[in-house]
Design an enzyme around this catalytic site. Structure first.
Site, PDB file in Angstrom:
ATOM      1  CG  HIS A   1       0.499   1.363  -9.649  1.00 53.48           C
ATOM      2  ND1 HIS A   1       0.500   1.631  -8.181  1.00 53.48           N
ATOM      3  CD2 HIS A   1      -0.612   2.183 -10.144  1.00 53.48           C
ATOM      4  CE1 HIS A   1      -0.996   1.670  -7.604  1.00 53.48           C
ATOM      5  NE2 HIS A   1      -1.688   2.685  -8.748  1.00 53.48           N
TER       6      HIS A   1
ATOM      7  CB  SER B   1      -7.904  -3.752   2.045  1.00 54.79           C
ATOM      8  OG  SER B   1      -7.500  -2.398   3.345  1.00 54.79           O
TER       9      SER B   1
ATOM     10  CG  LEU C   1       9.673 -17.288  -3.302  1.00 48.41           C
ATOM     11  CD1 LEU C   1       9.702 -16.793  -1.674  1.00 48.41           C
ATOM     12  CD2 LEU C   1      10.363 -15.896  -3.756  1.00 48.41           C
TER      13      LEU C   1
ATOM     14  NE  ARG D   1      -1.561   6.311   1.245  1.00 45.73           N
ATOM     15  CZ  ARG D   1      -1.385   5.442   2.382  1.00 45.73           C
ATOM     16  NH1 ARG D   1      -1.512   5.543   2.995  1.00 45.73           N
ATOM     17  NH2 ARG D   1      -1.362   4.554   1.890  1.00 45.73           N
TER      18      ARG D   1
ATOM     19  CG  ASP E   1      -2.155   1.138   1.304  1.00 45.10           C
ATOM     20  OD1 ASP E   1      -1.465   1.359  -0.018  1.00 45.10           O
ATOM     21  OD2 ASP E   1      -2.289   1.200   2.092  1.00 45.10           O
ATOM     22  N   GLY E   2       0.472   2.093  -0.834  1.00 40.10           N
ATOM     23  CA  GLY E   2       0.759   3.788  -0.391  1.00 40.10           C
ATOM     24  C   GLY E   2       1.589   4.045  -1.746  1.00 40.10           C
TER      25      GLY E   2
HETATM   26  C1  FPP Z   1      -1.646  -0.314  -3.256  1.00 30.45           C
HETATM   27  O1  FPP Z   1      -0.845   1.492  -3.230  1.00 30.45           O
HETATM   28  C2  FPP Z   1      -0.811  -0.941  -4.725  1.00 30.45           C
HETATM   29  C3  FPP Z   1      -1.936  -1.360  -5.348  1.00 30.45           C
HETATM   30  C4  FPP Z   1      -3.363  -0.659  -6.291  1.00 30.45           C
HETATM   31  C5  FPP Z   1      -1.134  -2.386  -6.777  1.00 30.45           C
HETATM   32  C6  FPP Z   1       0.310  -2.340  -6.146  1.00 30.45           C
HETATM   33  C7  FPP Z   1       0.658  -2.942  -7.136  1.00 30.45           C
HETATM   34  C8  FPP Z   1       1.934  -2.926  -7.391  1.00 30.45           C
HETATM   35  C9  FPP Z   1       3.165  -2.344  -6.806  1.00 30.45           C
HETATM   36  C10 FPP Z   1       2.664  -3.707  -9.143  1.00 30.45           C
HETATM   37  C11 FPP Z   1       2.798  -4.881  -8.688  1.00 30.45           C
HETATM   38  C12 FPP Z   1       3.152  -5.810  -9.901  1.00 30.45           C
HETATM   39  C13 FPP Z   1       4.075  -6.636 -10.029  1.00 30.45           C
HETATM   40  C14 FPP Z   1       4.088  -7.053 -11.137  1.00 30.45           C
HETATM   41  C15 FPP Z   1       3.445  -7.530  -8.753  1.00 30.45           C
HETATM   42  P1  FPP Z   1      -2.118   2.427  -3.803  1.00 30.45           P
HETATM   43  O2  FPP Z   1      -1.893   2.864  -5.467  1.00 30.45           O
HETATM   44  O3  FPP Z   1      -3.622   2.157  -3.078  1.00 30.45           O
HETATM   45  O4  FPP Z   1      -1.659   3.630  -2.540  1.00 30.45           O
HETATM   46  P2  FPP Z   1      -2.602   4.490  -1.944  1.00 30.45           P
HETATM   47  O5  FPP Z   1      -3.093   4.292  -0.554  1.00 30.45           O
HETATM   48  O6  FPP Z   1      -1.402   5.740  -1.756  1.00 30.45           O
HETATM   49  O7  FPP Z   1      -3.792   5.566  -2.482  1.00 30.45           O
END
Ligand code: FPP
Length: 237
Positions: free
Chosen positions: A31, A193, A125, A18, A14-15
Site C-alpha cells: 500500500h 468488485s 484536475l 501480491r 489492485d495488486g
Molecule cells: C488493493 O490491493 C489495494 C487496496 C485495497 C488499497 C489501495 C490504496 C492505496 C494504493 C493507497 C492509496 C492512498 C491514497 C492517498 C489514495 P490488494 O491489497 O487487494 O492487493 P492483492 O489483491 O494483491 O491482495
C-alpha cells in the site's frame, strides 16, 4: 474533454498485497509503495487533460480485512493527506473523498474536510478518492435519501411520481461527477468488485496485468490507446 474524448478516468488499484508478498514483505508495504503510482496516475491525467481521476482506494467490503491492515491503510490515508496538501494545491488539483464517511474516524474526516475546503476552487484536475465506497451501498443510500425527502415533504407527490434516471442520479454520491469513460483495473483480475455499479453502465472496462505499485504513466497511456480503438455506441447502432 480532451481530444481522445475522455473526461473521467477511474482506476481500481489492485495488486498491492501480491506485490508485497512477492518481496516477502508485509501487505502494508504494498500500500505504501502504491502511493507513488497514485502520483503517476495524477501526472498522466494532467498531461492528457483528463478532468476527473477517481481511485477506488477502499471498499465497504475492505473493512473486513485484518484490523491491522485496515488501521495501516487508514493511517496511510491520513499521513498522505497531510504530506501532499501543498503539492496537490500547487498543481491546481481539487481533492475530494466520496463514500460512506460515517465509518471513518473523526480525525480522518476532519483532515479530509480540511483538504477538500483548501482545494475546492481548483479546476485543473478533480481527484476523487473513493473511500469506504461500494456501488450497492451508493444505490441504497440514494434510495434511502429519496425516501426521506418524500417522507419529509421535500419533494411533492408529483415530483416523486416523475423521478427519472437523471433525478435519481442526484442522490448518488457522484451526483456532480460525469460517469467514467474508462474503468481501468490493475493486477489481472477482471471484475468490478462492487465498484461503480450504476455509473459503469457504459464505461469501457480495461484490465492490465501490472500490479498497482508498479503502475506508471506508460500503463496509463496504454489504457488510453486501448480506449481509442474501442467503438462506443451507448446502445445505439
Ligand atoms: C488493493 O490491493 C489495494 C487496496 C485495497 C488499497 C489501495 C490504496 C492505496 C494504493 C493507497 C492509496 C492512498 C491514497 C492517498 C489514495 P490488494 O491489497 O487487494 O492487493 P492483492 O489483491 O494483491 O491482495
Amino acid at each position: 474533454m480532451n481530444s481522445k474524448g475522455i473526461k473521467h478516468m477511474s482506476i481500481i488499484m489492485d495488486g498491492n498485497g501480491r506485490w508485497a508478498e512477492l518481496r516477502g514483505e508485509p501487505r502494508s508495504m504494498g500500500h505504501i509503495a502504491g502511493i507513488k503510482s497514485v502520483k503517476q496516475a495524477i501526472e498522466a491525467s494532467i498531461v492528457n487533460n483528463v478532468e476527473y481521476l477517481s481511485l477506488y482506494a477502499f471498499s465497504e467490503e475492505n473493512w473486513s480485512r485484518p484490523q491491522e491492515e485496515v488501521d495501516k491503510l487508514m493511517s496511510l490515508m491520513l499521513s498522505s493527506i497531510g504530506k501532499e496538501r501543498e503539492e496537490l494545491n500547487n498543481q491546481g488539483i481539487r481533492f475530494r473523498v466520496l463514500g460512506n464517511r460515517s465509518r471513518l474516524s473523526l480525525e480522518l474526516n476532519n483532515a479530509i474536510d480540511d483538504l477538500m475546503q483548501f482545494t475546492e476552487d481548483n479546476t485543473k484536475l478533480h481527484l476523487i478518492i473513493m473511500l469506504s465506497y461500494s456501488g450497492k451501498w451508493d444505490i441504497l443510500q440514494a434510495a434511502k435519501a429519496l425516501a426521506q425527502d418524500y417522507k419529509l415533504n421535500k419533494i411533492s407527490e408529483e415530483e416523486f411520481n416523475q423521478i427519472s434516471l437523471s433525478s435519481f442520479e442526484d442522490y448518488l454520491v457522484t451526483r456532480d461527477v460525469p460517469d467514467p469513460d474508462i474503468i481501468l483495473r490493475t493486477a489481472s483480475e477482471q471484475r468490478l468488485s462492487n465498484y461503480f455499479l450504476w455509473q459503469a453502465s457504459y464505461s469501457e472496462l480495461i484490465f492490465i496485468d501490472t500490479l498497482w505499485p508498479d503502475f506508471t504513466k506508460e500503463d496509463y497511456d496504454k489504457a488510453l490507446k486501448i480506449f481509442s480503438k474501442r467503438e462506443r455506441r451507448f446502445g445505439k447502432v
